[in-house]
Design an enzyme around this catalytic site. Structure first.
Site, PDB file in Angstrom:
ATOM      1  N   GLY A 172      51.281  53.309  36.935  1.00 22.09           N
ATOM      2  CA  GLY A 172      50.172  52.520  36.369  1.00 22.09           C
ATOM      3  C   GLY A 172      49.003  53.411  35.980  1.00 22.09           C
ATOM      4  O   GLY A 172      47.835  53.021  36.088  1.00 22.09           O
TER       5      GLY A 172
ATOM      6  N   ASP B 175      53.452  55.213  33.286  1.00 21.25           N
ATOM      7  CA  ASP B 175      53.044  53.815  33.068  1.00 21.25           C
ATOM      8  C   ASP B 175      54.190  53.121  32.343  1.00 21.25           C
ATOM      9  O   ASP B 175      55.118  53.783  31.837  1.00 21.25           O
ATOM     10  CB  ASP B 175      51.755  53.750  32.223  1.00 21.25           C
TER      11      ASP B 175
ATOM     12  N   TYR C 133      47.727  37.121  43.775  1.00 21.48           N
ATOM     13  CA  TYR C 133      47.333  38.537  43.868  1.00 21.48           C
ATOM     14  C   TYR C 133      47.128  38.917  45.337  1.00 21.48           C
ATOM     15  O   TYR C 133      47.663  39.934  45.820  1.00 21.48           O
ATOM     16  CB  TYR C 133      46.044  38.730  43.069  1.00 21.48           C
TER      17      TYR C 133
ATOM     18  N   LYS D 269      48.980  41.552  47.882  1.00 22.72           N
ATOM     19  CA  LYS D 269      48.266  42.667  48.534  1.00 22.72           C
ATOM     20  C   LYS D 269      48.521  42.676  50.049  1.00 22.72           C
ATOM     21  O   LYS D 269      48.748  43.742  50.634  1.00 22.72           O
ATOM     22  CB  LYS D 269      46.764  42.595  48.236  1.00 22.72           C
TER      23      LYS D 269
HETATM   24  P1  NAD Z   1      44.838  48.010  35.629  1.00 25.26           P
HETATM   25  O1  NAD Z   1      45.240  46.608  35.339  1.00 25.26           O
HETATM   26  O2  NAD Z   1      43.667  48.588  34.914  1.00 25.26           O
HETATM   27  O3  NAD Z   1      46.080  48.986  35.382  1.00 25.26           O
HETATM   28  C1  NAD Z   1      47.363  48.679  35.848  1.00 25.26           C
HETATM   29  C2  NAD Z   1      48.338  49.540  35.084  1.00 25.26           C
HETATM   30  O4  NAD Z   1      49.652  49.210  35.540  1.00 25.26           O
HETATM   31  C3  NAD Z   1      48.311  49.303  33.571  1.00 25.26           C
HETATM   32  O5  NAD Z   1      48.122  50.510  32.880  1.00 25.26           O
HETATM   33  C4  NAD Z   1      49.689  48.683  33.273  1.00 25.26           C
HETATM   34  O6  NAD Z   1      50.213  49.075  32.017  1.00 25.26           O
HETATM   35  C5  NAD Z   1      50.518  49.239  34.420  1.00 25.26           C
HETATM   36  N1  NAD Z   1      51.704  48.430  34.703  1.00 25.26           N
HETATM   37  C6  NAD Z   1      51.849  47.076  34.670  1.00 25.26           C
HETATM   38  N2  NAD Z   1      53.111  46.734  34.964  1.00 25.26           N
HETATM   39  C7  NAD Z   1      53.789  47.880  35.227  1.00 25.26           C
HETATM   40  C8  NAD Z   1      55.132  48.180  35.606  1.00 25.26           C
HETATM   41  N3  NAD Z   1      56.049  47.222  35.771  1.00 25.26           N
HETATM   42  N4  NAD Z   1      55.471  49.473  35.787  1.00 25.26           N
HETATM   43  C9  NAD Z   1      54.551  50.468  35.615  1.00 25.26           C
HETATM   44  N5  NAD Z   1      53.281  50.253  35.233  1.00 25.26           N
HETATM   45  C10 NAD Z   1      52.902  48.958  35.054  1.00 25.26           C
HETATM   46  O7  NAD Z   1      44.642  48.119  37.217  1.00 25.26           O
HETATM   47  P2  NAD Z   1      43.643  49.094  38.013  1.00 25.26           P
HETATM   48  O8  NAD Z   1      42.313  48.451  38.027  1.00 25.26           O
HETATM   49  O9  NAD Z   1      43.802  50.487  37.540  1.00 25.26           O
HETATM   50  O10 NAD Z   1      44.234  48.916  39.483  1.00 25.26           O
HETATM   51  C11 NAD Z   1      45.215  49.774  40.003  1.00 25.26           C
HETATM   52  C12 NAD Z   1      45.573  49.281  41.394  1.00 25.26           C
HETATM   53  O11 NAD Z   1      44.409  49.211  42.211  1.00 25.26           O
HETATM   54  C13 NAD Z   1      46.173  47.867  41.428  1.00 25.26           C
HETATM   55  O12 NAD Z   1      47.155  47.816  42.428  1.00 25.26           O
HETATM   56  C14 NAD Z   1      45.012  46.991  41.798  1.00 25.26           C
HETATM   57  O13 NAD Z   1      45.425  45.821  42.459  1.00 25.26           O
HETATM   58  C15 NAD Z   1      44.248  47.901  42.747  1.00 25.26           C
HETATM   59  N6  NAD Z   1      42.837  47.555  42.842  1.00 25.26           N
HETATM   60  C16 NAD Z   1      42.024  47.657  41.758  1.00 25.26           C
HETATM   61  C17 NAD Z   1      40.687  47.292  41.872  1.00 25.26           C
HETATM   62  C18 NAD Z   1      39.746  47.385  40.696  1.00 25.26           C
HETATM   63  O14 NAD Z   1      38.607  46.919  40.797  1.00 25.26           O
HETATM   64  N7  NAD Z   1      40.142  48.007  39.581  1.00 25.26           N
HETATM   65  C19 NAD Z   1      40.187  46.848  43.095  1.00 25.26           C
HETATM   66  C20 NAD Z   1      41.062  46.724  44.167  1.00 25.26           C
HETATM   67  C21 NAD Z   1      42.388  47.111  44.054  1.00 25.26           C
HETATM   68  C1  AKB Z   2      40.207  42.124  40.820  1.00 27.02           C
HETATM   69  O1  AKB Z   2      39.109  41.563  40.593  1.00 27.02           O
HETATM   70  O2  AKB Z   2      41.308  41.564  40.733  1.00 27.02           O
HETATM   71  C2  AKB Z   2      40.172  43.550  41.305  1.00 27.02           C
HETATM   72  C3  AKB Z   2      40.139  43.601  42.797  1.00 27.02           C
HETATM   73  C4  AKB Z   2      38.861  43.529  43.519  1.00 27.02           C
HETATM   74  O3  AKB Z   2      41.176  43.671  43.410  1.00 27.02           O
HETATM   75  N1  AKB Z   2      39.030  44.196  40.712  1.00 27.02           N
END
Ligand code: NAD
Ligand code: AKB
Length: 325
Positions: free
Chosen positions: A8, A34, A142, A146
């Site tokens: 990802g 990705d 979601y 998690k």
């Molecule tokens: P994002 O949605 O920006 O990116 C996710 C990436 O995963 C995308 O580039 C997408 O193309 C790729 N993807 C989707 N399906 C896929 C698959 N089957 N195989 C491979 N790649 C695939 O998400 P993010 O914000 O970068 O978050 C990354 C991780 O961190 C996630 O697990 C998310 O739950 C966690 N997270 C994010 C936040 C936040 O605020 N961004 C907060 C808490 C947790």
């Molecule tokens: C979302 O809002 O889904 C993410 C997270 C806090 O996991 N930014």
């Protein structure tokens, strides 16, 4: 050194984690992957890139073998708001990857980083100073994925000795790639709209308080946790980490110190509002502080100043390029 694989990698976190890992360990050590094709403008352009669907064991396995991978940062997932719109798709991606990545890790003795979220908590969890160990009954698909991820990673550690470690991230704010469809996305969108249009329509109520963190702190936390002495880790999946808590109204006031003309309207989206209302306002991160020395560097004021500077510089260089062509 064995290589580091990021799944990802083109998302909001991966776009900043991959360059940071390359600076830290060297370009050749990091393999970005990705399910979609590499964007030509992405910061992940330098170095190895592979198309990998994290729900297909064979694809993960092939890349792990080809590059002699020792650690996986498993970021690929569908975020909270998109997951509520498409629960079945979210289940397939989030759960599919979550089972297969630790399984490949078990076979190849890899270390695994798993990003959990404040979404792993629910309305029956204490919302202020949410403890490290507490009630986890999330009401979103979601959140369910998690909590399951946290449990699966702990299981793979206890049962098979997989070195799995994770963080419960709050909403992340960054100047790079746009967020991918979460409930906390407003805290990034407002900066872009403030700089371009001096106006933002927010989908959460002005008084919705949520836990938040600036991306440079989040990236540093991931690398520091994965480098921490395993003997000191009593917890593993996943550590509460935090940096600041604010509402949309507080963030708008802070941005107005730099963009005084900013006007914010509120058109509440009931789905995202009800998700936000079920999440912590602040986390107790004392276990992370004690067990591996976690400490945030950015608060609301310093994060806002840096975001405005970063986005202002980007907009300026886009305008300059536009006027040259
Ligand atoms: P994002 O949605 O920006 O990116 C996710 C990436 O995963 C995308 O580039 C997408 O193309 C790729 N993807 C989707 N399906 C896929 C698959 N089957 N195989 C491979 N790649 C695939 O998400 P993010 O914000 O970068 O978050 C990354 C991780 O961190 C996630 O697990 C998310 O739950 C966690 N997270 C994010 C936040 C936040 O605020 N961004 C907060 C808490 C947790
Ligand atoms: C979302 O809002 O889904 C993410 C997270 C806090 O996991 N930014």
């Amino acid at each position: 050194m064995k290589r580091v694989l990021v799944t990802g990698a083109l998302g909001q976190i991966g776009s900043e984690l991959v360059p940071a890992l390359r600076r830290h360990y060297g370009d050749d050590v990091v393999v970005a992957s990705d399910i979609r094709l590499h964007r030509p403008d992405a910061a992940t352009d330098e170095g190895h890139f592979e198309l990998v669907d994290c729900t297909r064991s064979r694809e993960i396995d092939a890349v792990v073998r080809r590059y002699d991978v020792g650690t996986v940062y498993h970021l690929a997932a569908v975020l909270s708001a998109v997951a509520e719109e498409r629960p079945s798709f979210a289940w397939d991606v989030n759960m599919g990857g979550l089972y297969r990545v630790p399984e490949v890790a078990r076979q190849h003795r890899l270390a695994v980083f798993f990003p959990s979220s404040i979404g792993a908590f629910g309305p029956s969890t204490p919302r202020d100073q949410t403890p490290q160990v507490t009630i986890q009954r999330p009401t979103t698909i979601y959140g369910i994925s998690k909590v399951t991820g946290e449990l699966l990673c702990d299981y793979s550690h206890r049962r098979f000795g997989v070195d799995s470690r994770g963080l419960r991230f709050p909403g992340l704010i960054s100047a790079g790639a746009l967020p991918g469809g979460g409930t906390t996305d407003y805290a990034v969108e407002i900066f872009h709209q403030a700089i371009r249009y001096r106006h933002y329509t927010c989908f959460l109520r002005p008084d919705s308080c949520l836990d938040m963190m600036y991306m440079p702190d989040a990236v540093r936390a991931m690398i520091e946790l994965m480098e921490a002495d395993p003997e000191r880790l009593l917890n593993r999946n996943a550590f509460n980490v935090t940096a600041m808590s604010f509402t949309p109204a507080m963030l708008a006031d802070e941005i107005r110190k730099h963009v005084p003309e900013l006007r914010v309207d509120y058109e509440v989206d009931p789905v995202r509002q009800s998700i936000a209302d079920s999440w912590p306002r602040s986390l107790d991160d004392s276990a992370a502080c004690e067990e591996w020395g976690w400490k945030p560097h950015y608060d609301l004021e310093s994060m806002t100043r840096d975001m405005i500077e970063q986005l202002g510089r980007r907009l300026h260089s886009v305008k300059q390029e536009g006027s040259r062509s």
